[in-house]
Motif scaffolding. Structure first.
Motif, PDB file in Angstrom:
ATOM      1  N   ALA A  49      -7.226  28.099  -8.493  1.00 44.15           N
ATOM      2  CA  ALA A  49      -7.773  28.227  -9.840  1.00 44.15           C
ATOM      3  C   ALA A  49      -8.502  29.717  -9.992  1.00 44.15           C
ATOM      4  N   PRO A  50      -9.584  29.991  -8.970  1.00 49.55           N
ATOM      5  CA  PRO A  50      -9.889  31.255  -9.043  1.00 49.55           C
ATOM      6  C   PRO A  50      -9.133  32.519  -9.130  1.00 49.55           C
ATOM      7  N   PHE A  51      -8.107  32.368  -8.175  1.00 48.86           N
ATOM      8  CA  PHE A  51      -7.166  33.528  -8.143  1.00 48.86           C
ATOM      9  C   PHE A  51      -6.371  33.632  -9.405  1.00 48.86           C
ATOM     10  N   VAL A  52      -5.968  32.428 -10.149  1.00 56.20           N
ATOM     11  CA  VAL A  52      -5.140  32.167 -11.302  1.00 56.20           C
ATOM     12  C   VAL A  52      -6.088  33.041 -12.319  1.00 56.20           C
ATOM     13  N   ASP A  53      -7.529  32.623 -12.578  1.00 59.29           N
ATOM     14  CA  ASP A  53      -8.542  33.506 -13.582  1.00 59.29           C
ATOM     15  C   ASP A  53      -8.648  34.800 -13.128  1.00 59.29           C
ATOM     16  N   LEU A  54      -8.408  35.328 -11.988  1.00 56.83           N
ATOM     17  CA  LEU A  54      -8.610  36.693 -11.267  1.00 56.83           C
ATOM     18  C   LEU A  54      -7.290  37.369 -12.047  1.00 56.83           C
ATOM     19  N   ILE A  55      -6.147  36.933 -11.853  1.00 59.36           N
ATOM     20  CA  ILE A  55      -4.686  37.595 -11.907  1.00 59.36           C
ATOM     21  C   ILE A  55      -4.720  37.706 -13.540  1.00 59.36           C
ATOM     22  N   LEU A  80       0.889  -1.270   0.013  1.00 61.24           N
ATOM     23  CA  LEU A  80       0.108   0.031  -0.114  1.00 61.24           C
ATOM     24  C   LEU A  80       1.044   1.276  -0.042  1.00 61.24           C
ATOM     25  N   GLY A  81       2.152   1.110   0.417  1.00 57.70           N
ATOM     26  CA  GLY A  81       3.086   2.334   0.448  1.00 57.70           C
ATOM     27  C   GLY A  81       2.926   3.327  -0.655  1.00 57.70           C
ATOM     28  N   VAL A  82       3.394   2.565  -1.889  1.00 58.47           N
ATOM     29  CA  VAL A  82       3.709   3.412  -3.114  1.00 58.47           C
ATOM     30  C   VAL A  82       2.184   3.966  -3.604  1.00 58.47           C
ATOM     31  N   PRO A  83       1.251   3.141  -3.605  1.00 58.73           N
ATOM     32  CA  PRO A  83      -0.309   3.930  -4.180  1.00 58.73           C
ATOM     33  C   PRO A  83      -0.575   4.957  -3.233  1.00 58.73           C
ATOM     34  N   LEU A  84      -0.326   4.695  -1.831  1.00 58.40           N
ATOM     35  CA  LEU A  84      -0.572   5.742  -1.181  1.00 58.40           C
ATOM     36  C   LEU A  84       0.336   7.044  -1.442  1.00 58.40           C
ATOM     37  N   PHE A  85       1.513   6.907  -1.703  1.00 56.99           N
ATOM     38  CA  PHE A  85       2.351   8.133  -2.083  1.00 56.99           C
ATOM     39  C   PHE A  85       1.908   8.818  -3.381  1.00 56.99           C
ATOM     40  N   LEU A  86       1.510   7.872  -4.172  1.00 52.41           N
ATOM     41  CA  LEU A  86       1.089   8.599  -5.545  1.00 52.41           C
ATOM     42  C   LEU A  86      -0.297   9.227  -5.273  1.00 52.41           C
ATOM     43  N   ALA A  87      -1.246   8.506  -4.317  1.00 58.32           N
ATOM     44  CA  ALA A  87      -2.651   9.104  -4.180  1.00 58.32           C
ATOM     45  C   ALA A  87      -2.031  10.488  -3.264  1.00 58.32           C
ATOM     46  N   LEU A  88      -1.284  10.688  -2.478  1.00 57.07           N
ATOM     47  CA  LEU A  88      -0.895  12.079  -1.617  1.00 57.07           C
ATOM     48  C   LEU A  88      -0.418  13.090  -2.764  1.00 57.07           C
ATOM     49  N   VAL A  89       0.199  12.628  -3.561  1.00 58.34           N
ATOM     50  CA  VAL A  89       0.544  13.448  -5.005  1.00 58.34           C
ATOM     51  C   VAL A  89      -0.320  14.030  -5.453  1.00 58.34           C
ATOM     52  N   LEU A  90      -1.460  13.178  -5.842  1.00 55.81           N
ATOM     53  CA  LEU A  90      -2.739  13.611  -6.690  1.00 55.81           C
ATOM     54  C   LEU A  90      -3.536  14.437  -5.893  1.00 55.81           C
ATOM     55  N   LEU A  91      -3.572  14.294  -4.582  1.00 54.93           N
ATOM     56  CA  LEU A  91      -4.296  15.003  -3.657  1.00 54.93           C
ATOM     57  C   LEU A  91      -3.808  16.448  -3.568  1.00 54.93           C
ATOM     58  N   VAL A  92      -2.526  16.473  -3.424  1.00 56.63           N
ATOM     59  CA  VAL A  92      -1.786  17.912  -3.523  1.00 56.63           C
ATOM     60  C   VAL A  92      -2.105  18.694  -4.730  1.00 56.63           C
ATOM     61  N   PHE A  93      -2.367  17.869  -6.230  1.00 57.54           N
ATOM     62  CA  PHE A  93      -2.802  18.806  -7.156  1.00 57.54           C
ATOM     63  C   PHE A  93      -4.211  18.948  -7.245  1.00 57.54           C
ATOM     64  N   ARG A  94      -5.051  18.167  -6.652  1.00 59.08           N
ATOM     65  CA  ARG A  94      -6.430  18.497  -6.696  1.00 59.08           C
ATOM     66  C   ARG A  94      -6.490  19.791  -5.773  1.00 59.08           C
ATOM     67  N   LEU A  95      -5.768  19.758  -4.602  1.00 58.82           N
ATOM     68  CA  LEU A  95      -6.035  20.918  -3.606  1.00 58.82           C
ATOM     69  C   LEU A  95      -5.493  22.188  -4.355  1.00 58.82           C
ATOM     70  N   THR A  96      -4.345  22.025  -4.975  1.00 57.59           N
ATOM     71  CA  THR A  96      -3.846  23.222  -5.806  1.00 57.59           C
ATOM     72  C   THR A  96      -4.725  23.598  -6.842  1.00 57.59           C
ATOM     73  N   PHE A  97      -5.343  22.891  -7.491  1.00 59.79           N
ATOM     74  CA  PHE A  97      -6.320  23.510  -8.514  1.00 59.79           C
ATOM     75  C   PHE A  97      -7.625  23.896  -7.926  1.00 59.79           C
ATOM     76  N   SER A  98      -8.035  23.229  -6.916  1.00 56.28           N
ATOM     77  CA  SER A  98      -9.514  23.797  -6.293  1.00 56.28           C
ATOM     78  C   SER A  98      -9.289  25.229  -5.685  1.00 56.28           C
ATOM     79  N   VAL A  99      -8.376  25.318  -5.067  1.00 54.99           N
ATOM     80  CA  VAL A  99      -7.974  26.438  -4.176  1.00 54.99           C
ATOM     81  C   VAL A  99      -7.451  27.820  -5.101  1.00 54.99           C
TER      82      VAL A  99
END
Length: 749
Positions: free
Chosen positions: A339-345, A318-337
């Protein structure tokens, strides 16, 4: 000498009485310290003891902190005032001992020999005293006042350990201060106690024949003015241990008689059945164990949170899939939070600034065209991604400072070994996600030269933060509902290509040299938010500074080439872009990229300045696709612009907050961007690219030549041949991989 491994039993050797320092020498040294106007304090300790965190807490600096060995590869300095006088702090790399087996240990030992510090501040991990004290006892072999910072007291107590700091202080003969550096506990008095109370301490009394040899060698050194007095005893012991680097230094400086004298003592000791190397090490081990048992007489073993979490994070399946899932979660957080400010600027704010500039420069048409048609769309497009980078850096800093990234290196150790590398090679690769340049420097922590070269050559495949703006804008334009998956795929593809090419290099040019490595896993720690913010802000500000300098200069150069006519009858600054020098050169190169799906001159032209800095790619795209329509914006008044910007900012804040609950939403792992909500550049790219050609373009940006600064870093570390070979093979691999991706994607998308 066998490396000291935590948890091994101590050697069976009789203890001898500790050495008492010469009182006169001690008084002279301390008197000199009191007279120094700007004392130099070197901070020394094992990796993961919190040295750099302690310096940041004491001096208010922002030095890089990382939960793995090798983050500090060179000595770094900070200055502050303590008790009305200036103090200079030197942060030395983490070292398990002063018998150098790694670049960090060599830097630390060299600094102690050459710098002649006024005080040594030794930082100990309270939960691993026995291992840490071996280095402490080596430090006491220098005639330099020592003070101890007993750090991570809170973690020791979580393990069921109650450390008696007073007993440890009496046994060592030096002041010991309890600290929790990341919480600021005890940090206000640690330097004061070090400066006012540091002493030479009570070191190890080695077997009498060894002490006699040391006395003779130090007497010989006292007759020579070229060797530092504070290091005489340490140098004598190192000679008897057969330390090759010390012998090399002495040989290079003409002290061959001292080496011969030491060899004579070694022969005499060998005749008595004494192995100086083993006996010196055993004496230190025994003394370190004695001190640890004195300071922690009883331990109530408890199962720590780190041990519980490691059952999941280090699980073989489970270790490697968990690592990849955490990286994916980081990008999901990055996009969600973000994105509105990217469009703003990139939208309302950029339009407002362009309107202000058009109104202010109405009297100067050429200047207006440069500012509105080049600088604002070029630099502004790059700066619009600062919110994305800030959120990404916050998330990555959390994973680093929490201790998880060290686990990631451990998980990847098996994959690294299959490539002929060790697990520590994954650490520079992870650092490459931020910037490839410091990651190349971090390869110095690898012991074998072939490892350092191979890792440096595959590092540019790791997707640095400068490429992220390109991914984000293309994802918003062509993959609005699966943007996080696309960006995650770019990062994973970069790692896979890097590993594949490392395997090729190992089988051809740089075969494995063998050898093992010990990876240390620090306990999980909840990082202080203030520290996380400082690190994320520093990295983001560095990106912004590049936009102010490199990007600004590049977009100005691109504007000039776009304004310079390449056909007869054309006029400067009024020529159609396709008839400019830039356009003609890009058109000449575009057939090379036609099989990849993006054979138009605009896409091809944006790749060329990317060799200077990858973030310039998105800036050039903005300049090419938006420059003409931005050249004549409607002038905007000051108050109207402020009102529009304020309303747009409020809308972005509301959109960002409302996106937080959807971070874990399934099945859509991306921004829910409609065509009407796209930024001007995203809308333009959605018309210029198909999903297949856009994906091919992203793959080429991921894999093609590193930026010029990275090339320079590789050349500095390994020579120009390796640097330019890296450029050549990356261009080839990028073209081939993008071609394959396009051929597959156009049949599926």
């Amino acid at each position: 000498m066998t490396a000291l491994t935590p948890g091994l039993p101590l050697p069976e050797a009789p203890l001898t009485a500790p050495r008492l320092p010469d009182e006169d020498a001690c008084r002279r040294t301390l008197a000199r310290l009191r007279e120094v106007s700007e004392p130099r304090v070197v901070v020394v300790g094992n990796p993961n003891t919190g040295k750099t965190t302690l310096i940041n807490a004491v001096a208010g600096t922002n030095l890089k902190v990382g939960n793995w060995a090798g983050v500090t590869v060179e000595k770094r300095e900070a200055r502050l005032r303590v008790g009305g006088r200036d103090v200079q702090l030197l942060d030395l790399p983490g070292a398990y001992s002063l018998s150098p087996h790694t670049p960090e240990e060599l830097v630390t030992r060299t600094a102690l020999l050459d710098e002649a510090p006024d005080v040594i501040l030794n930082v100990l991990d309270a939960g691993n005293l026995e291992r840490n004290l071996y280095l402490t006892l080596q430090l006491l072999d220098f005639q330099v006042p020592v003070a101890v910072a007993l750090n991570l007291i809170d973690e020791a107590r979580e393990k069921g350990m109650e450390v008696d700091a007073a007993a440890l202080s009496r046994a060592l003969g030096v002041p010991v201060t309890e600290t929790v550096a990341n919480r600021g506990r005890g940090t206000d008095r640690v330097l004061t106690q070090a400066l006012d109370g540091a002493t030479l301490g009570i070191g190890v009394r080695y077997p009498q024949p060894i002490e006699a040899a040391v006395t003779d060698l130090t007497r010989r050194m006292s007759e020579q003015a070229t060797l530092p007095p504070h290091a005489w005893r340490y140098i004598a012991l190192a000679l008897l241990e057969g330390d090759p680097s010390v012998r090399g230094r002495l040989s290079a400086t003409g002290h061959l008689d001292l080496i011969e004298r030491a060899d004579g003592h070694l022969k005499a000791l060998d005749a008595q059945g004494i192995d100086a190397l083993i006996d010196i090490a055993e004496a230190r081990y025994a003394r370190a164990g004695d001190l640890a048992r004195l300071a922690v007489p009883q331990v109530q073993a408890r199962r720590t949170l780190s041990e519980k979490l490691d059952r999941l994070t280090l699980h073989p399946v489970l270790g490697v899939p968990l690592f990849l899932a955490l990286v994916l979660l980081v990008f999901r957080l990055t996009f969600s939070v973000a994105a509105p400010f990217v469009d703003l600027i990139g939208g309302p704010l950029q339009e407002t600034v362009a309107g202000w500039a058009a109104a202010a420069l109405a009297w100067f048409p050429l200047g207006r065209d440069i500012v509105v048609g080049a600088i604002i769309p070029g630099v502004g497009t790059v700066l619009s991604f600062l919110p994305t980078l800030l959120v990404l850096y916050l998330a990555m800093s959390f994973l680093e400072d929490s201790g998880y990234m060290a686990r990631a290196a451990f998980l990847m150790d098996r994959a690294m070994r299959s490539l002929g590398l060790d697990g520590r090679a994954f650490i520079p690769l992870i650092l490459g996600f931020g910037c490839n340049v410091p990651a190349v420097s971090a390869t110095r922590t690898l012991e074998r030269r072939s490892d350092r070269i191979v890792v440096s050559m595959i590092l540019p495949f790791m997707s640095c933060s400068a490429r992220l703006p390109v991914y984000v804008i293309f994802a918003a334009a062509l993959f609005p509902r699966s943007g996080s998956w696309v960006v995650w795929g770019m990062y994973v593809l970069g790692m896979l290509v890097a590993f594949a090419f490392a395997w090729v290099l190992r089988k051809t040019s740089y075969p494995s040299e063998g050898g093992g490595v010990l990876l240390e896993l620090p306990p999980y720690r909840f990082p202080a938010w203030k520290v996380l913010w400082k690190h994320a802000w520093r990295r983001t500000a560095s990106f912004a500074r590049r936009a102010r300098t490199t990007v600004l200069a590049t977009v100005a150069g691109v504007w000039f080439l776009l304004a310079l006519p390449a056909v007869s009858g054309g006029h400067f600054a009024t020529v159609p872009p396709q008839d400019s020098v830039f356009g003609k050169v890009a058109q000449a190169a575009s057939p090379i990229f036609a099989p990849l799906g993006f054979g138009d001159w605009q896409a091809t032209g944006a790749l060329v300045p990317g060799f200077i800095a990858k973030e310039v790619v998105v800036g050039t795209l903005g300049q090419i696709y938006l420059g003409e329509q931005a050249a004549a914006p409607a002038p905007v008044g000051l108050l109207t612009g402020l009102e529009n910007a304020a309303l747009a900012t409020w809308d972005a804040v509301k959109a960002s907050v409302s996106a937080l609950p959807t971070v874990l939403a399934l099945p859509s792992f991306g921004t829910d961007t409609t065509a009407d909500q796209k930024s001007p550049l995203a809308a333009a790219l959605s018309r210029a690219f198909t999903p297949a050609s856009g994906l091919s373009y992203l793959v080429f940006v991921l894999l093609y030549t590193p930026c010029i600064v990275t090339v320079g870093a590789i050349a500095q570390e390994h020579g120009r041949r390796v640097a330019w070979l890296t450029v050549a093979y990356q261009l080839i691999i990028a073209w081939v991989t993008a071609f394959i991706v396009y051929q597959i994607a156009r049949g599926l998308l």
